[in-house]
Design an enzyme around this catalytic site. Structure first.
Site, mmCIF file in Angstrom:
data_model
loop_
_atom_site.group_PDB
_atom_site.id
_atom_site.type_symbol
_atom_site.label_atom_id
_atom_site.label_comp_id
_atom_site.label_asym_id
_atom_site.label_seq_id
_atom_site.Cartn_x
_atom_site.Cartn_y
_atom_site.Cartn_z
ATOM 1 N N HIS A 45 0.865 -1.187 0.000
ATOM 2 C CA HIS A 45 0.000 0.000 0.000
ATOM 3 C C HIS A 45 0.898 1.233 0.000
ATOM 4 C CE1 HIS A 45 -3.773 2.155 1.820
ATOM 5 N NE2 HIS A 45 -3.093 2.947 1.006
ATOM 6 N N GLU A 77 -2.645 -1.722 -3.232
ATOM 7 C CA GLU A 77 -3.837 -1.023 -2.762
ATOM 8 C C GLU A 77 -3.516 0.433 -2.491
ATOM 9 O OE1 GLU A 77 -4.982 -3.306 0.678
ATOM 10 O OE2 GLU A 77 -3.772 -2.078 2.017
ATOM 11 N N HIS A 198 -8.093 -6.578 7.338
ATOM 12 C CA HIS A 198 -7.903 -5.570 8.385
ATOM 13 C C HIS A 198 -8.100 -6.186 9.758
ATOM 14 C CE1 HIS A 198 -7.110 -1.413 9.590
ATOM 15 N NE2 HIS A 198 -6.830 -1.230 8.323
#
Length: 249
Positions: A45, A77, A198
């Protein structure tokens, strides 16, 4: 039915490296260990301030996967700024996961309002998928959000599992798990594949996998990296694969 595939988010490794002006821990080297131990893919990310994953890491990790593990997946991401989209077009990952983060956020904490951002998300889905990259949208656990997500043309959603992972209250955890299950069922019915990520851990992953068998992939970084400090990366990958229901020899 086999469990979800494990994608290892290596942002925390990069954050540790960036504490000093030194080349270790080696993001590519740790990623290689994870893949050698059976992880299905790696997730990065990159953020505009490069506080963990750097632009150079994006390409170095890609090159390692393509050369040494051509059967594994690379997932990038981030927020769909023009810079981010151009980075994805240059790196050509297997999957692009869009998150609605402000650049200053510490970590992702909510999913997309796909109805409010319909035009933008449709355009990005067409642009990324037209170049062979699968698009996934970060989504809160609410089945009512699924139709707008499906209407963007994205092929997957990633269920935001933070509220499930954050709570240790038994009744609340059960409620959050049911929300995730109903959203996954709605997504599957709408023709979307389902990822999740997450605050997933060795403790909360098995109940999630058992209740939400639709999940194709989990992306895990923080807890997995913390566990690797205790068990080592290779053994930690084996533990998380087992928690996903993946037979580990």
């Amino acid at each position: 039915m086999p469990g979800p595939r494990l994608s290892v988010n290596i942002n925390a490794i990069a954050a540790l490296r960036n504490r000093r002006d030194l080349p270790w821990p080696d993001v590519v080297g740790i990623g290689r260990i994870a893949l050698s131990a059976g992880a299905y893919g790696l997730t990065v990310h990159p953020r505009p301030d490069e506080r963990h994953i750097r632009r150079t890491d994006v390409f170095a990790v890609r090159d390692m996967i393509r050369a040494e593990f051509p059967d594994r997946e690379y997932n990038i991401e981030g927020y769909p700024s023009e810079d981010f989209l151009q980075l994805c077009e240059a790196a050509k990952p297997d999957q692009v996961t869009l998150v609605p983060d402000d650049p200053a956020q510490n970590t992702s904490d909510h999913g997309w309002d796909c109805a409010a951002h319909a035009a933008m998300l449709k355009g990005v889905a067409s642009r990324m998928q037209g170049q062979g990259m699968r698009l996934s949208l970060f989504l809160d656990a609410d089945p009512a959000l699924v139709p707008a997500a499906a209407a963007t043309g994205a092929r997957r959603i990633e269920l935001y599992t933070g509220p499930y992972g954050h709570t240790f209250d038994t009744a609340e955890k059960a409620k959050r798990l049911e929300e995730l299950a109903r959203t996954a069922e709605a997504a599957t019915a709408a023709g979307l594949a389902v990822n999740a990520g997450h605050d997933l851990t060795l403790d909360n992953l098995p109940p999630l996998v058992a209740r939400v068998p639709e999940i194709a992939e989990v992306s895990i970084g923080h807890a997995l990296t913390a566990d690797a400090l205790i068990h080592g990366m290779a053994e930690t990958i084996r533990l998380y694969r087992a928690a996903c229901g993946d037979p580990v020899s």
